[in-house]
Design an enzyme around this catalytic site. Sequence first.
Site, PDB file in Angstrom:
ATOM      1  N   LYS A 166       6.371  -3.835  -8.381  1.00 37.64           N
ATOM      2  CA  LYS A 166       7.348  -4.559  -7.572  1.00 37.64           C
ATOM      3  C   LYS A 166       6.668  -5.719  -6.859  1.00 37.64           C
ATOM      4  O   LYS A 166       5.450  -5.790  -6.773  1.00 37.64           O
ATOM      5  CB  LYS A 166       7.972  -3.619  -6.543  1.00 37.64           C
ATOM      6  CG  LYS A 166       8.925  -2.625  -7.161  1.00 37.64           C
ATOM      7  CD  LYS A 166      10.042  -2.319  -6.192  1.00 37.64           C
ATOM      8  CE  LYS A 166      10.961  -1.262  -6.766  1.00 37.64           C
ATOM      9  NZ  LYS A 166      11.310  -0.271  -5.755  1.00 37.64           N
TER      10      LYS A 166
ATOM     11  N   HIS B 246       5.782  -8.628  -1.189  1.00 37.57           N
ATOM     12  CA  HIS B 246       6.579  -9.550  -0.374  1.00 37.57           C
ATOM     13  C   HIS B 246       5.908  -9.861   0.959  1.00 37.57           C
ATOM     14  O   HIS B 246       4.820  -9.361   1.257  1.00 37.57           O
ATOM     15  CB  HIS B 246       8.005  -9.024  -0.201  1.00 37.57           C
ATOM     16  CG  HIS B 246       8.082  -7.635   0.376  1.00 37.57           C
ATOM     17  ND1 HIS B 246       7.625  -7.332   1.628  1.00 37.57           N
ATOM     18  CD2 HIS B 246       8.548  -6.466  -0.148  1.00 37.57           C
ATOM     19  CE1 HIS B 246       7.821  -6.048   1.872  1.00 37.57           C
ATOM     20  NE2 HIS B 246       8.372  -5.500   0.804  1.00 37.57           N
TER      21      HIS B 246
ATOM     22  N   HIS C 230       4.459  -7.163   3.063  1.00 38.17           N
ATOM     23  CA  HIS C 230       3.153  -6.662   2.630  1.00 38.17           C
ATOM     24  C   HIS C 230       2.045  -7.624   3.042  1.00 38.17           C
ATOM     25  O   HIS C 230       0.957  -7.203   3.432  1.00 38.17           O
ATOM     26  CB  HIS C 230       3.133  -6.453   1.114  1.00 38.17           C
ATOM     27  CG  HIS C 230       4.095  -5.417   0.641  1.00 38.17           C
ATOM     28  ND1 HIS C 230       5.047  -5.674  -0.312  1.00 38.17           N
ATOM     29  CD2 HIS C 230       4.265  -4.115   1.004  1.00 38.17           C
ATOM     30  CE1 HIS C 230       5.761  -4.570  -0.533  1.00 38.17           C
ATOM     31  NE2 HIS C 230       5.307  -3.614   0.269  1.00 38.17           N
TER      32      HIS C 230
HETATM   33  N1  ARG Z   1       2.820   5.583   5.039  1.00 33.00           N
HETATM   34  C1  ARG Z   1       3.624   4.559   4.830  1.00 33.00           C
HETATM   35  N2  ARG Z   1       4.911   4.755   4.778  1.00 33.00           N
HETATM   36  N3  ARG Z   1       3.078   3.356   4.698  1.00 33.00           N
HETATM   37  C2  ARG Z   1       3.825   2.167   4.420  1.00 33.00           C
HETATM   38  C3  ARG Z   1       4.301   2.077   3.001  1.00 33.00           C
HETATM   39  C4  ARG Z   1       5.083   0.821   2.742  1.00 33.00           C
HETATM   40  C5  ARG Z   1       5.974   0.899   1.512  1.00 33.00           C
HETATM   41  N4  ARG Z   1       5.232   1.047   0.294  1.00 33.00           N
HETATM   42  C6  ARG Z   1       6.816  -0.367   1.457  1.00 33.00           C
HETATM   43  O1  ARG Z   1       6.553  -1.238   0.657  1.00 33.00           O
HETATM   44  O2  ARG Z   1       7.746  -0.510   2.236  1.00 33.00           O
END
Ligand code: ARG
Length: 647
Positions: A172, A175, A178
């Site tokens: 994905k 963005h 991130h």
């Molecule tokens: N332990 C966690 N939830 N860390 C953040 C993860 C963020 C998730 N992968 C996202 O893109 O939104």
Amino acid sequence: MSTTTLEGASALLEQIGAGPIPSIPKAAAHPLARPVDIYRLYLAQILAKAAGCDAALAYDSVQVPGTAANGDLVLPVPRLRLPKGVKPAEKAAEIAAAFPDADVLFKKVVAAGIHLPFFFNPRPLPRFILPYIFQRKNTYGDDLEVGLRDPTNPDMGRKTVVIDFSSPNIAKEFHAGHLRSTIIGAYIANLYKNMGWDVVKLNYLGDWGKQFGLLAVGWKRYGDEEELKREPLKHLLDVYARINRDFKPEEEARDAAAKAGKETAEIETKGLFAERNAFFRKMEERDPEAIGLWQRFRDISIERYIQTYARLNISFDEYSGESTVQSSSIEEAEKILKEKGIYEAHNGAWAIHFDQHGAKGLGTAIIRGRDGSTTYLLRDVAGVLERERKYNFDKMIYVVSSEQDQYFRRVFKTLELMGRKDLADKLIHINFGKVEGMSSRLGNVKLLGDILDNSREAMHEVMRRNEVKYSQVENPDAVAEAVGIAAVMVQDMSGKRINNYPFDMDRMTAFEGDTGPYLQYCHARLNSILRKSDITREELVNHFIDHPSSLDGDIDSDKPHGADLLRLMAQYPDVTAMALKNHEPSTILTYLFRLAHQLSSCYDVIQVKGTDASREVTLARAALYEGARQVLENGMRLLGLSPVDRM
Ligand SMILES: NC(=[NH2+])NCCC[C@H](N)C(=O)O
């Protein structure tokens, strides 16, 4: 004489004529890390006499003002816990009158209402601050006390923090959320490390769920081994986008049926729905072939991520992810929730009604889906239990967009409801606002590497506009990379985290204004001052450590520029200490811009080359700039920037 021991720092102070560093046992001072604390200890001793109070109370009452114009230190007199009937303003005047007229370290104080603003005497500043910086070099600003408290046991008192940041989703888009998590998270990791913590950097990938079933189906249709090798992240993104397009009509049909209150099972057991679910089921059953393909996608993505993060000087201790949370931990969490009666059956799924457990506003959350699938929330809750066992952390920080504010409140609340408030209290969600218009302004970029490439190219364009300068840069590509990255990062860290900001390529790559290129330019300029003089860094530093008094020449009250610069330099460790409390990168950045502005007011007044000043004075001036350069470098590195020597 080494200022890295209390004896050494005391001896230097004595040489200046201020006597040894006073010992105030109950004061929470960090004299080996923060020079201002030495001034505070010294001041507290005077104040204890002048105000007739306890020295530790005086120490705690003295604060660092928000702006330099209000003093280097300030005492709000009411903090001395005056007896009833004593008027603070009168007491302030009384203390000012009792304050020595000609103190070595402080100017005579004049009360301002109930405040006593104290200003450092400029004269001894360079003799004290510059050796202090030169003997610490890249650790000036760090809290060294942790390791120094007991040299035979450098780990004593060390604490562990786990930082979960960046955490993109495989196949994905990477963005803006991130991007911000990466920049802010890496900064927080640097900060804790410098402040004496053991830091574990975790990248918690979005690498599990039905979308991987769909990706695998897409791979069968559109996958290309060559492309996967060449551009793995792009190719997976592309494959996923294409299969998603094919899938869309089916999804829409299902949604329409659901909306009309019709049964959706028939749709969901046919076509791509069925293929997707079948593959994901195989993954959940650990079918070797399914897992093998998924593992390959994951490994190859991580490999590419490692390379891209390296451009930002970022590395992770662990690439974990939603897939790595063990089912035993998930069952453990669910068992406790059921035992405590928190977990409730809800339309065939399992849910927590937070509202019914004293958590207004958290609503109801599905923890396990109707088809038995685990959720993001359940995996995170179980992940906390796992990480506790693995790292025995004192603190865990999640650096994630404020869009997940409620989500993290649910994670923390769930742990509390499980009877683990002790654990929930160790968790912090560091949130941040949105970046507006990044994708529209950068065109169709979907990967971190694209964002960095675009900024580098934009920066390169700006550099090319100054032909003369550009022709002198040895490695323009490398400089454009470092400066372009600085542009992105500084734009991101300039404001309070929670604020949204517009992605503005023109503004962030400009050399004017409080930008990354401006900071880089400032560092390069300081570097060139030394390079153009015939003094080496080593020679300079050693000279001043051996002969601190030779620094006095240029600092006097008529020329406040140098003294003001030193006053700022002295504050840097207090700024990092503050930053550790508020987790705001802008605390560091605001300071660095103040430093840079002060420097630009110095260049004309304090010149190193081409004057008829004595060697001694020339060295002193060069030392001032080298000290400032070191502080600037430390701050920039803390933020994650790579300072350039020339540009
Ligand atoms: N332990 C966690 N939830 N860390 C953040 C993860 C963020 C998730 N992968 C996202 O893109 O939104």
